[in-house]
Design a protein around this motif. Structure first.
Motif, mmCIF file in Angstrom:
data_model
loop_
_atom_site.group_PDB
_atom_site.id
_atom_site.type_symbol
_atom_site.label_atom_id
_atom_site.label_comp_id
_atom_site.label_asym_id
_atom_site.label_seq_id
_atom_site.Cartn_x
_atom_site.Cartn_y
_atom_site.Cartn_z
ATOM 1 N N UNK A 1 5.204 6.372 8.555
ATOM 2 C CA UNK A 1 5.822 7.570 8.785
ATOM 3 C C UNK A 1 7.292 7.242 8.665
ATOM 4 N N UNK A 2 7.686 6.465 7.616
ATOM 5 C CA UNK A 2 9.300 6.143 7.607
ATOM 6 C C UNK A 2 9.634 6.605 6.264
ATOM 7 N N UNK A 3 8.894 7.537 5.722
ATOM 8 C CA UNK A 3 9.401 8.208 4.423
ATOM 9 C C UNK A 3 9.477 7.465 3.245
ATOM 10 N N UNK A 4 8.658 6.071 3.473
ATOM 11 C CA UNK A 4 8.698 5.287 2.141
ATOM 12 C C UNK A 4 7.503 5.572 1.422
ATOM 13 N N UNK A 5 7.543 5.417 0.277
ATOM 14 C CA UNK A 5 6.332 5.534 -0.689
ATOM 15 C C UNK A 5 5.514 4.244 -0.879
ATOM 16 N N UNK A 6 4.113 4.396 -0.770
ATOM 17 C CA UNK A 6 3.416 3.249 -1.095
ATOM 18 C C UNK A 6 2.878 3.267 -2.440
ATOM 19 N N UNK A 7 2.974 2.301 -3.268
ATOM 20 C CA UNK A 7 2.365 2.196 -4.533
ATOM 21 C C UNK A 7 1.491 0.995 -4.460
ATOM 22 N N UNK A 8 0.796 0.831 -5.665
ATOM 23 C CA UNK A 8 -0.297 -0.179 -5.954
ATOM 24 C C UNK A 8 -1.744 0.285 -5.491
ATOM 25 N N UNK A 9 -1.745 1.432 -5.391
ATOM 26 C CA UNK A 9 -3.362 2.084 -5.567
ATOM 27 C C UNK A 9 -3.377 3.245 -6.376
ATOM 28 N N UNK A 10 -4.782 3.391 -6.721
ATOM 29 C CA UNK A 10 -5.132 4.506 -7.436
ATOM 30 C C UNK A 10 -6.005 5.446 -6.742
ATOM 31 N N UNK A 11 -5.705 6.889 -6.824
ATOM 32 C CA UNK A 11 -6.468 7.744 -6.146
ATOM 33 C C UNK A 11 -7.840 7.953 -7.152
ATOM 34 N N UNK A 12 -9.022 7.884 -6.430
ATOM 35 C CA UNK A 12 -10.179 7.706 -7.588
ATOM 36 C C UNK A 12 -11.097 8.932 -6.797
ATOM 37 N N UNK A 13 -12.163 9.193 -7.532
ATOM 38 C CA UNK A 13 -13.078 10.234 -7.185
ATOM 39 C C UNK A 13 -14.483 9.921 -7.501
ATOM 40 N N UNK A 14 -15.588 9.940 -6.613
ATOM 41 C CA UNK A 14 -16.889 9.655 -6.956
ATOM 42 C C UNK A 14 -17.896 10.951 -7.221
ATOM 43 N N UNK A 15 -17.937 11.351 -8.364
ATOM 44 C CA UNK A 15 -18.742 12.681 -8.346
ATOM 45 C C UNK A 15 -20.165 12.441 -7.907
ATOM 46 N N UNK B 1 -2.385 -4.523 4.912
ATOM 47 C CA UNK B 1 -0.881 -4.925 5.165
ATOM 48 C C UNK B 1 -0.412 -3.579 6.276
ATOM 49 N N UNK B 2 0.813 -3.939 7.105
ATOM 50 C CA UNK B 2 1.240 -3.157 7.988
ATOM 51 C C UNK B 2 1.358 -1.631 7.688
ATOM 52 N N UNK B 3 1.801 -1.477 6.560
ATOM 53 C CA UNK B 3 1.980 0.097 6.014
ATOM 54 C C UNK B 3 0.776 0.842 5.909
ATOM 55 N N UNK B 4 -0.218 0.317 5.921
ATOM 56 C CA UNK B 4 -1.640 0.893 5.859
ATOM 57 C C UNK B 4 -2.210 1.074 7.202
ATOM 58 N N UNK B 5 -1.758 0.707 8.393
ATOM 59 C CA UNK B 5 -2.420 0.487 9.324
ATOM 60 C C UNK B 5 -1.618 1.601 10.528
ATOM 61 N N UNK B 6 -2.396 2.438 11.038
ATOM 62 C CA UNK B 6 -2.020 3.266 11.957
ATOM 63 C C UNK B 6 -1.708 2.626 13.590
ATOM 64 N N UNK C 1 -3.452 10.175 -12.929
ATOM 65 C CA UNK C 1 -2.213 10.271 -12.828
ATOM 66 C C UNK C 1 -1.673 9.158 -12.212
ATOM 67 N N UNK C 2 -0.154 8.934 -12.202
ATOM 68 C CA UNK C 2 0.395 7.903 -11.405
ATOM 69 C C UNK C 2 0.401 8.173 -10.038
ATOM 70 N N UNK C 3 -0.178 7.180 -9.129
ATOM 71 C CA UNK C 3 -0.365 7.698 -7.649
ATOM 72 C C UNK C 3 0.345 6.858 -6.843
ATOM 73 N N UNK C 4 0.812 7.459 -5.639
ATOM 74 C CA UNK C 4 1.415 6.572 -4.504
ATOM 75 C C UNK C 4 1.239 7.715 -3.191
ATOM 76 N N UNK C 5 1.307 6.909 -2.069
ATOM 77 C CA UNK C 5 1.408 8.058 -0.926
ATOM 78 C C UNK C 5 2.324 7.784 0.230
ATOM 79 N N UNK C 6 2.585 8.371 1.214
ATOM 80 C CA UNK C 6 3.302 8.190 2.183
ATOM 81 C C UNK C 6 2.897 7.277 2.885
ATOM 82 N N UNK C 7 3.701 6.217 3.504
ATOM 83 C CA UNK C 7 3.510 5.045 4.287
ATOM 84 C C UNK C 7 3.026 5.615 5.709
ATOM 85 N N UNK C 8 2.106 4.849 6.161
ATOM 86 C CA UNK C 8 1.502 5.275 7.514
ATOM 87 C C UNK C 8 2.371 4.794 8.593
#
Length: 223
Positions: A160-174, A26-31, A151-158
């Motif tokens: 750079x419009x100050x919007x929060x992007x939801x619908x993802x989880x931050x994950x880690x693979x040890x 989606x556009x908000x994920x592409x620099x 924890x509930x995760x969101x990230x800044x839109x790429x």
């Protein structure tokens, strides 16, 4: 199939890869194209494409942080089914990262990734490419060893419009499967560094950071 690193937006392979990014995400994920110039020239950011019969059919971007001995998978694109691209990209990425950690005198602690949560939001199309279906990707990444940070995760839109992007989880693979939680301070330090290029941080993102900082460790949960 060739695994080729791209270090300039002038490289024709980058043009092909960026086109693929726009078709899949989606556009908000592409620099934007031009905004890639500095990041792709950064030696710590590693962008590789899978080239099959002269065509870019897949790509992955990731980075290694020697100060924390962790990595981040920015994205993985499978542009065509039936080429075992997921395995090809994952294995080459893994070998590269383990070598980077070895050169740093360590064994890689683990790797972060933002993973789409189709149970939260189902309208991800990803260019109609079946292997990119978020249900499929989520299960594949779970098989690789990724776990959801609790924890509930969101990230800044790429954008750079100050919007929060939801619908993802931050994950880690040890790397060590016995690791069941990771330091909250590591997550905060990583996220602040990762999103430092975006000055317009959403208020909700800043609140999320404060929430993480209130804990000593964050648990790893099943995907």
């Amino acid at each position: 199939m060739d695994y080729i690193r791209i270090t300039s937006i002038e490289d024709p392979l980058f043009t092909s890869m960026h086109k693929l990014l726009g078709e899949v995400f989606p556009p908000e994920e592409v620099l934007e194209f031009e905004l890639w110039k500095e990041p792709i020239e950064d030696p710590s950011i590693r962008v590789f494409v899978a080239v099959h019969e002269g065509e870019v059919v897949g790509a992955t971007e990731y980075r290694y942080y020697p100060q924390w001995n962790i990595a981040m998978t920015d994205f993985t694109i499978i542009g065509q089914p039936g080429l075992s691209l997921g395995r090809f990209l994952a294995k080459n990425r893994e070998q590269d990262l383990h070598q980077l950690a070895k050169d740093n005198g360590k064994v890689l602690f683990g790797m972060f990734a933002e993973i789409y949560n189709p149970y939260f939001k189902e309208d991800f199309d990803f260019g109609g490419i079946k292997p990119m279906n978020p249900y499929v990707r989520r299960e594949v990444l779970s098989h690789l060893g990724y776990q959801r940070l609790d924890f509930p995760y969101l990230h800044p839109s790429w954008k750079n419009d100050g919007e929060a992007v939801k619908g993802l989880d931050l994950c880690f693979m040890p790397t060590d499967e016995n690791v069941k939680e990771i330091p909250a301070s590591l997550i905060v330090d990583f996220l602040k560094d990762y999103y430092k290029v975006l000055p317009n941080k959403p208020k909700a993102w800043l609140q999320m950071i404060e929430y993480i900082e209130s804990y000593e460790n964050i648990k790893l949960m099943p995907l």
